[in-house]
Write a protein that holds these residues in place. Structure first.
Motif, PDB file in Angstrom:
ATOM      1  N   THR A  51     -23.448 -95.319  -7.011  1.00 41.10           N
ATOM      2  CA  THR A  51     -23.105 -96.006  -8.001  1.00 41.10           C
ATOM      3  C   THR A  51     -24.371 -96.097  -9.155  1.00 41.10           C
ATOM      4  O   THR A  51     -25.074 -97.244  -9.181  1.00 41.10           O
ATOM      5  N   SER A  55     -21.072-101.804 -11.027  1.00 43.28           N
ATOM      6  CA  SER A  55     -20.286-102.995 -11.548  1.00 43.28           C
ATOM      7  C   SER A  55     -20.254-104.345 -10.747  1.00 43.28           C
ATOM      8  O   SER A  55     -19.244-104.855 -10.894  1.00 43.28           O
ATOM      9  N   ASP A  57     -21.322-107.772 -10.738  1.00 44.79           N
ATOM     10  CA  ASP A  57     -21.717-108.536 -11.532  1.00 44.79           C
ATOM     11  C   ASP A  57     -22.647-109.818 -10.561  1.00 44.79           C
ATOM     12  O   ASP A  57     -23.944-109.961 -11.245  1.00 44.79           O
ATOM     13  N   PRO A 119     -21.978-106.534 -21.119  1.00 43.93           N
ATOM     14  CA  PRO A 119     -21.672-105.128 -20.475  1.00 43.93           C
ATOM     15  C   PRO A 119     -20.049-104.833 -20.895  1.00 43.93           C
ATOM     16  O   PRO A 119     -19.299-105.722 -20.974  1.00 43.93           O
ATOM     17  N   GLU A 120     -19.549-103.454 -21.042  1.00 46.93           N
ATOM     18  CA  GLU A 120     -18.270-103.157 -21.618  1.00 46.93           C
ATOM     19  C   GLU A 120     -17.933-103.703 -23.116  1.00 46.93           C
ATOM     20  O   GLU A 120     -16.577-103.601 -23.288  1.00 46.93           O
ATOM     21  N   GLN A 321     -27.465-104.685 -17.456  1.00 44.63           N
ATOM     22  CA  GLN A 321     -26.344-105.701 -17.284  1.00 44.63           C
ATOM     23  C   GLN A 321     -26.998-107.103 -16.993  1.00 44.63           C
ATOM     24  O   GLN A 321     -26.284-107.937 -17.228  1.00 44.63           O
ATOM     25  N   SER A 360     -23.742-100.909 -20.276  1.00 38.20           N
ATOM     26  CA  SER A 360     -24.192-101.703 -19.703  1.00 38.20           C
ATOM     27  C   SER A 360     -24.586-103.188 -20.543  1.00 38.20           C
ATOM     28  O   SER A 360     -25.314-103.869 -20.118  1.00 38.20           O
ATOM     29  N   LYS A 398     -15.076 -99.079 -19.369  1.00 35.86           N
ATOM     30  CA  LYS A 398     -15.116 -99.759 -17.987  1.00 35.86           C
ATOM     31  C   LYS A 398     -16.444 -98.964 -17.186  1.00 35.86           C
ATOM     32  O   LYS A 398     -16.488 -97.926 -17.457  1.00 35.86           O
ATOM     33  N   ARG A 399     -17.358-100.096 -16.407  1.00 35.22           N
ATOM     34  CA  ARG A 399     -18.280 -99.372 -15.904  1.00 35.22           C
ATOM     35  C   ARG A 399     -18.026 -98.367 -14.967  1.00 35.22           C
ATOM     36  O   ARG A 399     -18.679 -97.526 -14.379  1.00 35.22           O
ATOM     37  N   GLU A 400     -16.761 -98.677 -13.926  1.00 31.05           N
ATOM     38  CA  GLU A 400     -16.411 -97.732 -13.106  1.00 31.05           C
ATOM     39  C   GLU A 400     -16.197 -96.229 -13.619  1.00 31.05           C
ATOM     40  O   GLU A 400     -16.765 -95.458 -13.062  1.00 31.05           O
ATOM     41  N   ASN A 403     -19.392 -94.883 -14.635  1.00 29.85           N
ATOM     42  CA  ASN A 403     -20.260 -94.193 -13.289  1.00 29.85           C
ATOM     43  C   ASN A 403     -19.742 -93.090 -12.894  1.00 29.85           C
ATOM     44  O   ASN A 403     -20.508 -91.988 -12.757  1.00 29.85           O
TER      45      ASN A 403
END
Ligand code: B12
Lengths: 464, 218
Positions: A51, A55, A57, A119-120, A321, A360, A398-400, A403
């Protein structure tokens, strides 16, 4: 909310003269390194190859607390007085409450407002285009910088470094440094005139090695308070009187300030986890000491000369982040690809870098220190176009998903980092007279953009 | 007996690798007591161990603090061996003396530190003047230390002129030909080295060691 935090200037200078005394080597080796190592363990900060854009937090918030601990335990070392400038945890937290959450860079219709992001976030990212520190000969300065100024996606300019002034070496701490600063201002205004963007903000005399170049050229007739005045930090966690002199001058002209801290991967802060912690702690301290508007970074891999390795991207993503979830700090970051103009490697690296940092929570993206930033004339504004376009298109992503994209890009470019892929100088990828990329370079750029769209980067879908 | 010697030398290698200066000092003395020749210790223990440590850093198996700690430990061992040689009327035969520093007004010292650790590890005596080193300080140190090589690091186009100022100062006092000059760092190339009349240039620390060796052979 803008500048309400410069009232502590005298307090800062006073602390630089009265803080605890320590030898510089002890500061680095007995204080910085062990504190970093202890806090990484204590807060359970661990790098994970899978990763690169985390993501988690809770992990980000733990890193923020570790950053606050580090900042209050270690402080900033002042080389000129051999003292630490220290603050209590409470002072640092109070300082963060009043840091600027927005900043206006430039004048009038050519200005841009930089906003704090999370983030996002879907808030617009400010785009800086230029060639920080890359040496260019005097005759190429205007064409190179004009290529960036005419690029509509670029909001703020970042100057390259003049190799000479009227044909003479710009010798540090000499009249030549003063003259070099003024020559940079003179040429910069030619650039803004040619682009019809007279109020555009310029990142100025950032490579001034002592305070002389910056302070002289930021006075009447030279760079303006609305320009972006740079104050560096000496790695790791050190400042000196030259840098504090720049702070005082910028504060007194009411100037917009970018302060930055560039940790060395594998240096006194260690590997991925240490770099992440350092990147979190530094803006907390710099907010207190330099009282800047924006807080930048360009970490360095000392052997590959870039900031696009998996470890560094992870550190940037997690630190941004940590900061953007817990503060209003205006984070800026400078992409430093190993690849240079004319290479696909550079474009892939820039794409991964921009995606990871934008989702981020950074407020500004700067492109770029191409070819590691030290090879003369290895510059091309298509870097800024790509980073700007990507930053806008991935806002809100989205962070996913980010990634996955970053992993995919890393698989493509990572093997090339070791091959020193510096590419070609400006005049070989650009037509210098009409300041247009060659059809070959433009073609490579277009190919990579199509590849990115296929990968799932929504390029061009989000015009802002 | 040879068993204890081998074991001690292994422990010494480990202490150097760990960057444990105190243990290194103790084990160096113990090795001497056991009859190991000082020069053999340098050639068979210190140089290969530190070369490996340098390689581990280049591969990022270890980081800068560990590299510096090993460098410090090696310095301690070398100091003890120097003393031992002197008291038996011998001279420390280092490969040569290198005076090194980052040039005036330049604070970049990471690359220079790596070069100085690696060159030292290869059996040179290295006098590190730190960063922001004025031409006159190079000159003074070169004379005082009877240097063979003056090594300058410069990372910026704005500090690169100081390389030339330093070489010119040596010329003015007619000492240019008493020393070899090598240069390196981000702002420097072979072309620039030729321009300012330096005797050598290296793009990285491993190459710097080779340049030092080659230059003194001539
Ligand atoms: C880290 C860094 C810093 C750190 C330095 C920390 C430290 N303690 O050294 C900090 C943040 C303090 C810093 C400050 C500044 N920096 Co700086 N920095 C860098 C950076 C990113 C990496 C340098 C580095 O350490 N590389 C890693 C080491 C291992 O590599 P190396 O030094 O090249 O050394 C190797 C070889 O060159 C060789 N070698 C080195 N020395 C020698 C000597 C000899 C004799 C030999 C044979 C070989 C040799 O062996 C080494 C090991 O393999 C470079 C960019 C880059 N990619 O190079 C910019 C860079 C050098 N910095 C730059 C600038 C402008 C500055 C500042 C002026 C910024 C400012 N406005 O304040 C200040 C300098 C102030 C001053 N008066 O010196 C510019 C220079 C621009 C130019 N064209 O001249 C660069 C190129 C970045 C850029 N593009 O803007 N910087």
């Amino acid at each position: 909310m803008r500048m309400r935090h410069r009232a502590r200037l005298v307090d800062v200078l006073n602390r630089a003269e009265t803080g605890p005394i320590i030898e510089e080597s002890d500061f680095e080796r007995r204080l910085v390194t062990p504190t970093i190592n202890r806090l990484i363990k204590q807060y359970d900060i661990k790098f994970d190859h899978k990763t690169i854009v985390p993501s988690d937090d809770d992990l980000a918030d733990r890193l923020f607390q570790a950053g606050l601990d580090f900042a209050s335990e270690v402080g900033l070392f002042c080389q000129s007085t051999s003292r630490r400038i220290v603050w209590s945890r409470q002072e640092l937290v109070d300082g963060l409450r009043y840091c600027p959450s927005e900043a206006i860079l430039g004048i009038g219709n050519d200005s841009v407002t930089v906003h704090a992001r999370r983030p996002e976030d879907t808030i617009r990212v400010t785009v800086v285009g230029g060639a920080y520190g890359v040496p260019v000969p005097e005759h190429l300065f205007v064409p190179v910088m004009y290529s960036y100024a005419r690029e509509p996606v670029v909001d703020v300019l970042e100057n390259a470094t003049l190799e000479t002034v009227y044909g003479h070496p710009i010798k540090a701490d000499s009249p030549w440094e003063v003259l070099g600063g003024w020559r940079e201002a003179e040429l910069s205004f030619q650039v803004l005139n040619r682009a019809n963007r007279l109020g555009m903000c310029i990142g100025c005399v950032e490579t001034s090695p002592t305070a002389l170049g910056e302070i002289s050229a930021s006075s009447w007739g030279g760079f303006r308070p609305s320009d972006w005045h740079h104050v560096a930090t000496i790695s790791e966690f050190k400042t000196n009187y030259d840098l504090l002199e720049k702070v005082v001058h910028t504060a007194r002209i009411g100037g917009a300030m970018e302060t930055y801290y560039n940790p060395i991967f594998g240096g006194y802060v260690g590997g991925a986890e240490g770099v992440a912690l350092a990147l979190t702690a530094a803006p907390i301290l710099l907010n207190q000491v330099n009282m800047a508007h924006t807080f930048g970074t360009r970490p360095d891999h000392p052997f590959l000369n870039c900031d696009t390795t998996p470890e560094i991207l992870w550190a940037l993503s997690l630190a941004f982040q940590a900061l953007s979830r817990n503060t209003n700090i205006l984070i800026s970051s400078l992409a430093g690809p190993a690849g240079g103009p004319g290479t696909k490697t550079m474009l892939y690296e820039l794409a991964a870098y921009t995606i990871a940092t934008t989702v981020s929570g950074q407020s500004m993206i700067e492109a770029s220190m191409s070819a590691g930033g030290r090879i003369p004339r290895h510059i091309s504004r298509l870097d800024a176009r790509l980073c700007g376009e990507i930053a806008h298109s991935v806002s809100g992503m989205k962070r996913e998903q980010a990634n996955e994209l970053v992993q995919h890009l890393l698989n493509i470019y990572q093997p090339d980092l070791k091959t020193n892929p510096i590419g070609r100088p400006f005049e070989e990828v650009y037509d210098v007279d009409n300041v247009e990329p060659t059809s070959e370079w433009q073609g490579i750029y277009d190919d990579v953009c199509s590849e990115l769209v296929h990968m799932g980067v929504p390029l061009g879908c989000n015009i802002r | 007996m040879s068993n204890t010697v081998d074991q001690t030398l292994d422990e010494l290698k480990q202490a150097l690798t760990d960057g444990d200066s105190n243990k290194t000092a103790t084990l160096t003395r113990k090795s001497l007591d056991l009859g190991v020749e000082p020069l053999a210790l340098i050639q068979n223990v210190i140089v290969p161990t530190l070369t490996q440590v340098g390689q581990d850093f280049q591969d990022f198996v270890i980081f800068l603090p560990e590299l510096m700690a090993s460098g410090d430990a090696a310095e301690k061992a070398t100091a003890i061996l120097e003393e031992a040689l002197a008291s038996s009327g011998q001279q420390m035969t280092s490969l040569g003396t290198v005076v090194i520093g980052t040039v005036e007004n330049d604070v970049h010292d990471i690359g220079k530190n790596i070069v100085s650790t690696l060159v030292r590890a290869h059996g040179f005596k290295v006098v590190d003047l730190g960063r922001d080193v004025a031409p006159s300080v190079f000159l003074e140190a070169a004379q005082k230390e009877k240097a063979d090589i003056v090594a300058m690091s410069s990372l910026m186009t704005t500090t690169r002129p100081s390389i030339l100022s330093t070489i010119n100062l040596f010329k003015e006092v007619e000492l240019r030909n008493d020393y070899k000059f090598i240069i390196g760092g981000g702002s420097v190339t072979q072309v620039y080295a030729d321009e300012v009349g330096a005797d050598g240039f290296a793009p990285d620390a491993a190459a710097a060691v080779e340049v030092c060796k080659a230059i003194l052979k001539k």
